[in-house]
Design a protein around this motif. Sequence first.
Motif, short mmCIF file in Angstrom:
data_model
loop_
_atom_site.label_atom_id
_atom_site.label_comp_id
_atom_site.label_asym_id
_atom_site.label_seq_id
_atom_site.Cartn_x
_atom_site.Cartn_y
_atom_site.Cartn_z
N UNK A 145 55.98 48.05 63.59
CA UNK A 145 55.07 48.36 62.48
C UNK A 145 55.48 49.67 61.83
N UNK A 146 55.26 49.78 60.56
CA UNK A 146 55.65 51.02 59.87
C UNK A 146 55.15 50.98 58.45
N UNK A 147 55.58 51.96 57.68
CA UNK A 147 55.15 52.03 56.29
C UNK A 147 55.80 50.90 55.49
N UNK A 148 55.02 50.27 54.64
CA UNK A 148 55.58 49.27 53.75
C UNK A 148 56.46 49.97 52.72
N UNK A 149 57.47 49.23 52.20
CA UNK A 149 58.30 49.86 51.18
C UNK A 149 57.53 49.91 49.86
N UNK A 150 58.15 50.54 48.86
CA UNK A 150 57.44 50.76 47.59
C UNK A 150 56.99 49.46 46.97
N UNK A 151 57.83 48.42 47.06
CA UNK A 151 57.47 47.14 46.49
C UNK A 151 56.29 46.52 47.20
N UNK A 152 56.24 46.67 48.53
CA UNK A 152 55.15 46.08 49.30
C UNK A 152 53.83 46.79 49.04
N UNK A 153 53.88 48.09 48.78
CA UNK A 153 52.66 48.87 48.59
C UNK A 153 51.87 48.38 47.38
N UNK A 154 52.55 47.81 46.40
CA UNK A 154 51.88 47.36 45.19
C UNK A 154 51.33 45.94 45.32
N UNK A 155 51.58 45.29 46.45
CA UNK A 155 51.14 43.90 46.64
C UNK A 155 49.73 43.89 47.21
N UNK A 156 48.82 43.27 46.49
CA UNK A 156 47.44 43.18 46.94
C UNK A 156 47.12 41.74 47.31
#
Length: 216
Positions: free
Chosen positions: A142-153
């Motif tokens: 587990x870890x921080x999502x990448x920038x693209x993933x952060x915008x996925x709701x």
Amino acid sequence: MKPINLAIADDHKIFRNGLKATLEDCADFNLVIEASNGKELIGQLATRTPDVILMDIKMPEMDGMQTTAHIHQNFKDIKVLALSMHNEDKYIVDMMKAGASGYLLKNAEPEEIIEAISTVYNKGFYFNEHLSVTLIKQLVGPGQADAGQQSIELNDREIEVLKLVCQEYSNQEIADKIFLSVRTVEGYRARLFEKTGSKNLVGLVIFAIKRGIISV
């Protein structure tokens, strides 16, 4: 977009030549290093820096696991894509623990090789759809999502379906569990692939782990 610089490390010249022929047909790639073992590869890294290395696991003098561990420690920005004839969990786990970012069988079709290189360069990892969910969970912490993933709701229902998909339930089983039609579940699954940019179950599981939706 600049081409992806590649290195090939494999002790079988016939395989190297075949791989080179595949890569040369793709304008997105630029082969900068060719080596027959890990020691030779590391020597060439002093003057040339690839973005992605296609690394054979079994090589003389310095094998793929030793070489990958060295690169992971000393060249953080280089991604290693492991190559092997073996599709056994032990080889995959050992290479990932050494620092590889993906794993590809040598008998993969040219299209998969090209996709694997592009994916590991752009997303930081590549696993094919033949890996089990259990193994993926061992490989991806587990870890921080990448920038693209952060915008996925995702909405609550999409998250619910995603959790069940990651448990490898079929569409029919999911439909029965959450009282929806199979066609509706198929729609949710298709939407999840589209939203996350995943091409197979492996991609969905990796997304779910990195977002903390399922636990390792």
